[in-house]
Design a protein around this motif. Structure first.
Motif, short mmCIF file in Angstrom:
data_model
loop_
_atom_site.label_atom_id
_atom_site.label_comp_id
_atom_site.label_asym_id
_atom_site.label_seq_id
_atom_site.Cartn_x
_atom_site.Cartn_y
_atom_site.Cartn_z
N VAL A 76 0.87 -1.17 0.00
CA VAL A 76 0.00 0.00 0.00
C VAL A 76 0.91 1.22 0.00
CG1 VAL A 76 -1.82 1.25 1.22
CG2 VAL A 76 -1.77 -1.24 1.29
N THR A 77 0.62 2.18 -0.87
CA THR A 77 1.47 3.35 -0.97
C THR A 77 0.70 4.60 -1.37
OG1 THR A 77 3.50 4.23 -1.95
CG2 THR A 77 2.09 2.94 -3.40
N GLN A 78 1.28 5.69 -0.99
CA GLN A 78 0.83 7.00 -1.47
C GLN A 78 2.09 7.76 -1.85
OE1 GLN A 78 -1.84 9.13 1.07
NE2 GLN A 78 -1.58 11.01 -0.06
N GLU A 79 2.12 8.29 -3.05
CA GLU A 79 3.23 9.07 -3.61
C GLU A 79 4.40 8.23 -4.11
OE1 GLU A 79 3.06 12.37 -4.28
OE2 GLU A 79 1.04 12.25 -3.49
N TRP A 80 4.38 6.92 -3.94
CA TRP A 80 5.47 6.07 -4.41
C TRP A 80 4.94 4.96 -5.32
CZ3 TRP A 80 10.29 7.68 -3.61
CH2 TRP A 80 10.51 8.61 -2.59
N GLU A 81 3.87 5.25 -6.06
CA GLU A 81 3.22 4.24 -6.88
C GLU A 81 4.14 3.63 -7.93
OE1 GLU A 81 2.01 7.29 -6.35
OE2 GLU A 81 0.14 6.98 -5.26
N TYR A 82 4.86 4.46 -8.66
CA TYR A 82 5.75 3.96 -9.71
C TYR A 82 6.80 3.01 -9.13
CZ TYR A 82 9.47 3.79 -13.18
OH TYR A 82 10.43 3.36 -14.04
N GLN A 83 7.41 3.42 -8.02
CA GLN A 83 8.47 2.63 -7.40
C GLN A 83 7.93 1.32 -6.84
OE1 GLN A 83 7.86 5.87 -6.94
NE2 GLN A 83 9.74 6.95 -7.47
N VAL A 84 6.72 1.34 -6.28
CA VAL A 84 6.12 0.11 -5.75
C VAL A 84 5.83 -0.86 -6.90
CG1 VAL A 84 4.02 -0.82 -4.70
CG2 VAL A 84 5.24 1.05 -3.60
N LYS A 85 5.31 -0.36 -8.00
CA LYS A 85 5.07 -1.22 -9.17
C LYS A 85 6.37 -1.81 -9.69
CE LYS A 85 0.92 1.19 -10.75
NZ LYS A 85 0.38 2.09 -11.80
#
Length: 92
Positions: A76-85
């Protein structure tokens, strides 16, 4: 009160990934990718099944569960979507 994050220009991502890696290997990779060696996020909380990072106005929370002989990773993330993907895609 309902707060619409999209109206404020904020986005949130909840992503699930299954892997054959061990729980300890998943935690090691999370630390290397999001922690000091990688993106430099601050480790805010660690439990046997969860790592939470924060920084730059956002956060990443990883819940690690054993499920049917595999590891299920809920990110679960906010503001780090690209990096989490990107991290999720790197797991075998």
């Amino acid at each position: 009160m309902i707060y619409d994050l999209a109206q404020e220009g904020l986005t949130m991502l909840n992503l699930e990934r299954k892997t054959n890696l061990s729980k300890e290997e998943v935690k090691k990779r999370l630390r290397r990718f999001f922690g000091e060696e990688g993106l430099g996020l601050e480790l805010k909380e660690e439990t046997p099944h969860c790592l939470s990072y924060g920084g730059a106005g956002g956060y990443v929370t990883a819940n690690i569960c054993s499920e049917k002989g595999k590891i299920r990773l809920d990110l679960v993330t906010q503001e780090w979507e690209y990096q989490v993907k990107k991290f999720a895609a790197s797991l075998p």
